[in-house]
Structure formats: structure tokens, C-alpha cells
Design an enzyme around this catalytic site. Structure first.
Site, PDB file in Angstrom:
ATOM      1  N   GLU A   1      -3.133   0.190  -3.815  1.00  0.00           N
ATOM      2  CA  GLU A   1      -2.902  -1.031  -2.957  1.00  0.00           C
ATOM      3  C   GLU A   1      -3.213  -2.220  -3.840  1.00  0.00           C
ATOM      4  O   GLU A   1      -3.887  -2.486  -4.769  1.00  0.00           O
ATOM      5  CB  GLU A   1      -3.748  -0.975  -1.576  1.00  0.00           C
ATOM      6  CG  GLU A   1      -5.232  -1.128  -1.894  1.00  0.00           C
ATOM      7  CD  GLU A   1      -5.745  -1.036  -0.494  1.00  0.00           C
ATOM      8  OE1 GLU A   1      -5.729  -1.956   0.178  1.00  0.00           O
ATOM      9  OE2 GLU A   1      -6.376  -0.005   0.054  1.00  0.00           O
TER      10      GLU A   1
ATOM     11  N   ASP B   1       0.805  -1.206   0.104  1.00  0.00           N
ATOM     12  CA  ASP B   1      -0.028   0.156   0.102  1.00  0.00           C
ATOM     13  C   ASP B   1       0.973   1.035   0.197  1.00  0.00           C
ATOM     14  O   ASP B   1       1.793   1.506   0.801  1.00  0.00           O
ATOM     15  CB  ASP B   1      -1.073  -0.283   1.210  1.00  0.00           C
ATOM     16  CG  ASP B   1      -2.239   1.146   1.322  1.00  0.00           C
ATOM     17  OD1 ASP B   1      -2.982   1.116   1.762  1.00  0.00           O
ATOM     18  OD2 ASP B   1      -1.660   2.077   0.717  1.00  0.00           O
TER      19      ASP B   1
HETATM   20  N1  DCP Z   1      -9.066   8.609  -0.801  1.00  0.00           N
HETATM   21  C1  DCP Z   1     -10.076   9.386  -0.990  1.00  0.00           C
HETATM   22  N2  DCP Z   1     -11.099   9.338  -0.178  1.00  0.00           N
HETATM   23  C2  DCP Z   1     -10.938   8.840   0.955  1.00  0.00           C
HETATM   24  C3  DCP Z   1      -9.643   8.025   1.202  1.00  0.00           C
HETATM   25  C4  DCP Z   1      -8.769   7.834   0.170  1.00  0.00           C
HETATM   26  O1  DCP Z   1     -10.039  10.109  -2.165  1.00  0.00           O
HETATM   27  N3  DCP Z   1     -11.813   8.961   1.892  1.00  0.00           N
HETATM   28  C5  DCP Z   1      -7.743   8.556  -1.910  1.00  0.00           C
HETATM   29  C6  DCP Z   1      -6.567   9.275  -1.505  1.00  0.00           C
HETATM   30  C7  DCP Z   1      -5.471   8.479  -1.120  1.00  0.00           C
HETATM   31  C8  DCP Z   1      -5.948   7.210  -1.873  1.00  0.00           C
HETATM   32  O2  DCP Z   1      -7.154   7.322  -1.953  1.00  0.00           O
HETATM   33  O3  DCP Z   1      -4.170   8.981  -1.516  1.00  0.00           O
HETATM   34  C9  DCP Z   1      -5.429   6.296  -1.154  1.00  0.00           C
HETATM   35  O4  DCP Z   1      -6.009   5.903   0.176  1.00  0.00           O
HETATM   36  P1  DCP Z   1      -5.442   5.412   1.380  1.00  0.00           P
HETATM   37  O5  DCP Z   1      -6.538   5.022   2.347  1.00  0.00           O
HETATM   38  O6  DCP Z   1      -4.611   4.352   0.926  1.00  0.00           O
HETATM   39  O7  DCP Z   1      -4.847   6.539   1.830  1.00  0.00           O
HETATM   40  P2  DCP Z   1      -3.304   7.141   1.629  1.00  0.00           P
HETATM   41  O8  DCP Z   1      -2.626   6.445   0.542  1.00  0.00           O
HETATM   42  O9  DCP Z   1      -3.505   8.837   1.204  1.00  0.00           O
HETATM   43  O10 DCP Z   1      -2.593   7.174   3.305  1.00  0.00           O
HETATM   44  P3  DCP Z   1      -1.782   5.948   4.001  1.00  0.00           P
HETATM   45  O11 DCP Z   1      -2.019   4.600   3.005  1.00  0.00           O
HETATM   46  O12 DCP Z   1      -0.448   6.313   3.784  1.00  0.00           O
HETATM   47  O13 DCP Z   1      -2.561   5.861   5.123  1.00  0.00           O
HETATM   48 CA    CA Z   2      -2.213   4.138   0.554  1.00  0.00          CA
END
Ligand code: DCP
Ligand code: CA
Length: 407
Positions: free
Chosen positions: A106, A10
Site C-alpha cells: 500500500e 492498496d
Molecule cells: N499480512 C500478514 N499478517 C497480517 C496481515 C497482513 O502477514 N496480520 C500480510 C499478508 C497480506 C499483506 O500483509 O497479503 C497485506 O496486508 P493487508 O492488510 O493489506 O491485507 P490483504 O492485502 O491480504 O487484503 P486486503 O487489503 O484485500 O484486505
Molecule cells: Ca492489501
């Protein structure tokens, strides 16, 4: 089941990291993707520097500005993220053919028996992290375990820039001290119900008698019990081989008009249906996709008891799914899409259908013949006709006219 080795990979702070990679001035700073401070939307993702101020995905932008006024706010642009995602998935596919992408950033890999190729599974994970860093400029965190759910929790726990490898037998011990909302499947509602009963850790949930969970949550309760105990026999299901056909379109501006959205869905459904019939297949699963202005994306699926390939049947299900989703969340829509999957060979002869189905079937075939000869827009049904005035032909299809290749 023989013991497996599952890896969950991820990307850290995905949207923000892509922006930082493309504009190094943003590195090491609190950055938010989702919109400008004066916009109404929510945070799609926040950099780890911004998370230190309490910012997180889904938080209203106004709150984010209040907590961290010095943060840099970016609207974001989806094509950039898709490009990064394709590179990322391409690298993973080099390591194992048993890959199941989940969203953009992921994926699960089944790496059972792969240690001999890399020295060890840990070594393999380090090589994946290295290639991802070198070729995409992004950081991936990795969890390794004997099943999906534990591998996913391991990668999340390891962030940022982490790697956790669990030994077989340690699953439940690893999960036990973690808060219940860290368990995949436990959303806000379930968390509330569980906490209301004094269950705040995964360990506590694991020790609940499954019967009690079942009486409260039905089959979902049994799943919770199994996951909390680190038991999960879901296979890695690769999505390569023409296993789905989809069309989606992004609007120039956000759309709130339900009738317009329905008509657009109908238009996309006709394209999917034509493709489906051309492949000589029928579908058993229909999925719609909606993206809101802040990039939050939802999908809703329905599995049919009997396969179909008519535009009408697919649309009926798709529209129903969309109507329910729009009733639950009234925000305007940026992207709409429809996908058919679980494709099967036609099982029914024309003669086995009822009169109405037969007519639809014949009509679809006739329309397909004309379209093959004169092009898709030679015939449009009443619903989709007026869309032509708004979207000139060819301006909307972002998906190539072939079934999905490995994503
Ligand atoms: N995303 C979104 N709305 C959300 C959650 C996520 O648009 N409520 C999008 C933005 C993120 C991407 O999907 O960059 C991936 O989500 P992740 O939950 O894997 O979160 P991140 O990659 O941002 O952070 P991390 O995985 O490091 O916690
Ligand atoms: Ca992520």
C-alpha cells in the site's frame, strides 16, 4: 492548510493474489497463505473466496481448516512478494513523486493539482489500476480524499477491485456509519473500550466531546477525535533520499533463542553503524523489525532526544525494543532487522561528550579505519564473533550495502 488531494492505493489480498498470478490454477478458489493445515501458525492472508467462509488474517490455521476444509493452503515465500511490491511501487512512482510507501502493498500519493495531467483524478486512478493490472497481474483498490485517514478508509471500503472518490466536505458523513474498528488507529483494545461505552460507529466517536476522549486516552484520544471527524493534516513523506540505513537477515529456520537473537542484532547493528559513520551522519530514530514464522511482521521504533552514531547506543535501544517485543509475543522469529532513520549531521563535537561516550566514539572510529582497510570481518566484537561459525560471511545480508533507495 490549502486543500489537498490524497490517494491511498492498496493491493487486494496481496500474498494470495501473487500466488494466484504465478499459478493460475489457484484463481477463483479459496486460498490461504500462512502455512500448511497441520502447522501451528496463523493465516497471513486469505483469498476473497476463502473470506466468504469467515477466514481472515491472523486467524489460527486450525480454525481456518475447520471453517473451510477445501481451501488450498500455501506456506508462501517472501522474495516473490517483495518483487511484486517493487513493481507496484515503481508504477506508482511514475504517477507522482510524492509517494509514501506503507509496507509492501500500500502507498499514499499526494496528487494535488494532478487532474490537468489526466483529465481528472478519477481518470488518473483508473490509469493506475490499469497499469497495475497489466504489469503485475494484481488488483489494486483506491481511495481518494482530502487527507490520509479518509483516503485509507475509502480504499478499504471499496474492496475488492474498488475505487471511491470523496468530495471535499463529505468526509465525516462518509465515515459516520462505519464500525469503529474501520478507523485506522483503533486496534482491538481501543475497540473494546469504546464499545464498552456504547460507541460502536465512527459517527458516534466523532460526536464525543474531545475532552472526554482526552481524559481516557491522552493525546491519542485527540487524534481519535480528529480522525473520526475526517480531519488529518499528516503530510505525505517520501522516503527516498538516503533517509535511512538498514540491515536485516532471514534465518534458515525459525529462532526462539533470545541470546542468539540479541547477538544477531548486535552484528546487524555494527554493520548499520559502520554505514552510518561512513555517510557522516547520526541517527535520531531506531527501528527494529521482527517477522514471525507466519510472515506477520512488526516494527518498533524509538526516537532519541540526542542523535548518535555509536554502535553501542544504537544497540542498546534496539535490544531494549526487541526484548519488549519478544516478551509480548513469544513466537519464534524468522527475520530480524534494524534501521536507523531521521538522519542528521553530527551536532556535537567530540569534546562535548562525556568520558565514556568519548571512548566509544574513538573506538568506533578506530574499528572503522581497520575495517576500511581489511574488510568488515577483520574485527568483530565479542558478542558477534561466534555468529561467524553459524553464518558464513556474506550469506546473511539481504539488504544492499547502500542506504535505502525508494522502496
Ligand atoms: N499480512 C500478514 N499478517 C497480517 C496481515 C497482513 O502477514 N496480520 C500480510 C499478508 C497480506 C499483506 O500483509 O497479503 C497485506 O496486508 P493487508 O492488510 O493489506 O491485507 P490483504 O492485502 O491480504 O487484503 P486486503 O487489503 O484485500 O484486505
Ligand atoms: Ca492489501
Amino acid at each position: 492548510m490549502a486543500q489537498r488531494t490524497i490517494m491511498h492505493i492498496d493491493m487486494d489480498a496481496f500474498f494470495v493474489s501473487v500466488e494466484q498470478m504465478l499459478n493460475p490454477e489457484l484463481k477463483g478458489k479459496p486460498v490461504v497463505v500462512g502455512g500448511k493445515p497441520d502447522q501451528r501458525g496463523v493465516v497471513a492472508t486469505a483469498s476473497y473466496e476463502a473470506r466468504a467462509f469467515g477466514l481472515h488474517s491472523g486467524m489460527p490455521l486450525v480454525t481456518a481448516v475447520r471453517l473451510c476444509p477445501q481451501a488450498i493452503f500455501i506456506e508462501g515465500s517472501f522474495p516473490k512478494y517483495r518483487e511484486a511490491s517493487e513493481k507496484f511501487m515503481g508504477i506508482l512512482a511514475d504517477f507522482s513523486p510524492f509517494i509514501e510507501p506503507m509496507g509492501l502493498d500500500e502507498a499514499y500519493l499526494d496528487v494535488t493539482g494532478f487532474e490537468s495531467l489526466h483529465g481528472s483524478i478519477r481518470q488518473m486512478a483508473l490509469e493506475i489500476k490499469k497499469r497495475v493490472r497489466e504489469e503485475t497481474g494484481l488488483i489494486a483498490s483506491i481511495g481518494i480524499a482530502t487527507c490520509k485517514v479518509v483516503a485509507k478508509v475509502a480504499s478499504a471500503t471499496s474492496k475488492p477491485d474498488g475505487l471511491i472518490e470523496l468530495t471535499a466536505g463529505d468526509e465525516a458523513t462518509f465515515l459516520a456509519p462505519l464500525a469503529i474498528d474501520k478507523l485506522p488507529g483503533v486496534g482491538k483494545k481501543t475497540e473494546q473500550v469504546l464499545r464498552g461505552r456504547g460507541i460502536s460507529t465512527i459517527g458516534k466517536l466523532a460526536s464525543m466531546p474531545p475532552d472526554i476522549l482526552k481524559s481516557r486516552f491522552g493525546v491519542f484520544g485527540i487524534m481519535l477525535h480528529r480522525y473520526a471527524n475526517g480531519i488529518d493534516d499528516r503530510a505525505i513523506s517520501p522516503r527516498g533520499d538516503a533517509s535511512s540505513i538498514s540491515r536485516e537477515t532471514t534465518f534458515a529456520r525459525d529462532i526462539g533463542d533470545r541470546v542468539f537473537l540479541s547477538d544477531k542484532l548486535s552484528y546487524l547493528t555494527e554493520k548499520v553503524g559502520a554505514d552510518l559513520r561512513q555517510h557522516g551522519k547520526q541517527t535520531r530514530c531506531i527501528t527494529i523489525k521482527l517477522r514471525y514464522s507466519d510472515f506477520t511482521t512488526i516494527t518498533r521504533s524509538h526516537t532519541l532526544s540526542q542523535s548518535t552514531d555509536t554502535d553501542q547506543a544504537i544497540f542498546q535501544v534496539g535490544e531494549d525494543l526487541m526484548r519488549k517485543a519478544l516478551a509480548a509475543d513469544r513466537r519464534a522469529i524468522r527475520l530480524i532487522g534494524i534501521e536507523v532513520s531521521n538522519l542528521v549531521e553530527p551536532g556535537k563535537q567530540l569534546s562535548m561528550l562525556n568520558g565514556n561516550e568519548q571512548r566509544q566514539e574513538k573506538l568506533n572510529r578506530a574499528v572503522d579505519r581497520i575495517r576500511t582497510k581489511y574488510g568488515f570481518s577483520a574485527i568483530q566484537t565479542g558478542r558477534t564473533l561466534w555468529l561467524k561459525d553459524i553464518f558464513p560471511e556474506g550469506s546473511d545480508d539481504q539488504t544492499p550495502p547502500t542506504p535505502n533507495l525508494p522502496r
